[in-house]
Design a protein around this motif. Sequence first.
Motif, PDB file in Angstrom:
ATOM      1  N   GLY A   1       0.819  -1.215   0.000  1.00  0.00           N
ATOM      2  CA  GLY A   1       0.000   0.000   0.000  1.00  0.00           C
ATOM      3  C   GLY A   1       0.850   1.261   0.000  1.00  0.00           C
ATOM      4  O   GLY A   1       0.591   2.207  -0.753  1.00  0.00           O
ATOM      5  N   TYR A   2       1.862   1.284   0.845  1.00  0.00           N
ATOM      6  CA  TYR A   2       2.748   2.448   0.863  1.00  0.00           C
ATOM      7  C   TYR A   2       3.506   2.587  -0.450  1.00  0.00           C
ATOM      8  O   TYR A   2       3.664   3.683  -0.977  1.00  0.00           O
ATOM      9  N   LEU A   3       3.969   1.481  -0.997  1.00  0.00           N
ATOM     10  CA  LEU A   3       4.678   1.538  -2.268  1.00  0.00           C
ATOM     11  C   LEU A   3       3.756   2.069  -3.366  1.00  0.00           C
ATOM     12  O   LEU A   3       4.152   2.918  -4.166  1.00  0.00           O
ATOM     13  N   ASP A   4       2.514   1.611  -3.387  1.00  0.00           N
ATOM     14  CA  ASP A   4       1.570   2.122  -4.381  1.00  0.00           C
ATOM     15  C   ASP A   4       1.285   3.609  -4.175  1.00  0.00           C
ATOM     16  O   ASP A   4       1.088   4.348  -5.137  1.00  0.00           O
ATOM     17  N   TRP A   5       1.290   4.064  -2.933  1.00  0.00           N
ATOM     18  CA  TRP A   5       1.085   5.492  -2.675  1.00  0.00           C
ATOM     19  C   TRP A   5       2.245   6.284  -3.275  1.00  0.00           C
ATOM     20  O   TRP A   5       2.043   7.286  -3.955  1.00  0.00           O
ATOM     21  N   TYR A   6       3.483   5.825  -3.054  1.00  0.00           N
ATOM     22  CA  TYR A   6       4.640   6.510  -3.634  1.00  0.00           C
ATOM     23  C   TYR A   6       4.616   6.464  -5.156  1.00  0.00           C
ATOM     24  O   TYR A   6       4.984   7.431  -5.821  1.00  0.00           O
ATOM     25  N   ARG A   7       4.173   5.335  -5.699  1.00  0.00           N
ATOM     26  CA  ARG A   7       4.055   5.245  -7.155  1.00  0.00           C
ATOM     27  C   ARG A   7       3.073   6.293  -7.675  1.00  0.00           C
ATOM     28  O   ARG A   7       3.312   6.921  -8.711  1.00  0.00           O
ATOM     29  N   ALA A   8       1.968   6.473  -6.985  1.00  0.00           N
ATOM     30  CA  ALA A   8       0.973   7.465  -7.399  1.00  0.00           C
ATOM     31  C   ALA A   8       1.536   8.879  -7.299  1.00  0.00           C
ATOM     32  O   ALA A   8       1.266   9.732  -8.159  1.00  0.00           O
ATOM     33  N   VAL A   9       2.329   9.149  -6.274  1.00  0.00           N
ATOM     34  CA  VAL A   9       2.962  10.460  -6.125  1.00  0.00           C
ATOM     35  C   VAL A   9       3.873  10.734  -7.314  1.00  0.00           C
ATOM     36  O   VAL A   9       3.853  11.823  -7.899  1.00  0.00           O
ATOM     37  N   VAL A  10       4.665   9.738  -7.696  1.00  0.00           N
ATOM     38  CA  VAL A  10       5.579   9.893  -8.833  1.00  0.00           C
ATOM     39  C   VAL A  10       4.793  10.256 -10.090  1.00  0.00           C
ATOM     40  O   VAL A  10       5.135  11.196 -10.806  1.00  0.00           O
ATOM     41  N   GLU A  11       3.733   9.514 -10.366  1.00  0.00           N
ATOM     42  CA  GLU A  11       2.922   9.798 -11.550  1.00  0.00           C
ATOM     43  C   GLU A  11       2.322  11.197 -11.493  1.00  0.00           C
ATOM     44  O   GLU A  11       2.323  11.934 -12.482  1.00  0.00           O
ATOM     45  N   HIS A  12       1.827  11.563 -10.339  1.00  0.00           N
ATOM     46  CA  HIS A  12       1.183  12.866 -10.169  1.00  0.00           C
ATOM     47  C   HIS A  12       2.155  14.013 -10.460  1.00  0.00           C
ATOM     48  O   HIS A  12       1.772  15.045 -11.018  1.00  0.00           O
ATOM     49  N   LYS A  13       3.412  13.823 -10.095  1.00  0.00           N
ATOM     50  CA  LYS A  13       4.410  14.883 -10.277  1.00  0.00           C
ATOM     51  C   LYS A  13       4.668  15.224 -11.741  1.00  0.00           C
ATOM     52  O   LYS A  13       5.063  16.336 -12.055  1.00  0.00           O
ATOM     53  N   VAL A  14       4.463  14.257 -12.653  1.00  0.00           N
ATOM     54  CA  VAL A  14       4.798  14.509 -14.052  1.00  0.00           C
ATOM     55  C   VAL A  14       3.597  14.490 -14.993  1.00  0.00           C
ATOM     56  O   VAL A  14       3.743  14.852 -16.162  1.00  0.00           O
ATOM     57  N   GLU A  15       2.431  14.087 -14.507  1.00  0.00           N
ATOM     58  CA  GLU A  15       1.262  14.049 -15.382  1.00  0.00           C
ATOM     59  C   GLU A  15       0.995  15.436 -15.948  1.00  0.00           C
ATOM     60  O   GLU A  15       1.002  16.436 -15.237  1.00  0.00           O
TER      61      GLU A  15
END
Length: 152
Positions: free
Chosen positions: A18-32
Amino acid sequence: MSDRDFGGLSGERDLLTGYLDWYRAVVEHKVEGLSLADGARQLTASGLSPLGVVKHLGWVEYNWFRYVVAGEDVDPPPRIDGDNAVQFRVEPADTAEAILAFYRSEAEHGRAVTAAIPSLDAVGVRESRLVGKVTLRWVLVREEIDGRTGYL
């Protein structure tokens, strides 16, 4: 928002993934939504760019989950003379969409590899170049602690 939203009542596997998926979502959000020009703009003295970091993180997912943990029949991530700087390079043929798609694809594959392994104590098929043999638990924890900043 409940405790369950942040894993307060979750078991270890759900908490780590869950935490890893949260960080993955943050990464995507930063460049979308960034254009290639904006995403490839080097913002630090070391030459890092937002899309370059995402490209590298795609290679990180590839390395830990495909190469080390699952031991898939794939080449190791690219390096030149022992240096991983090539993984951060936004090449002229790259697009913002392609870099993000690579990252998303590798993250999804990492989820599938993780889901297919019943025990967090399972040892990766290959040794890590840096630390030797590692467990799935170690990889999941390592992936979490690498995300230093950033919120949705």
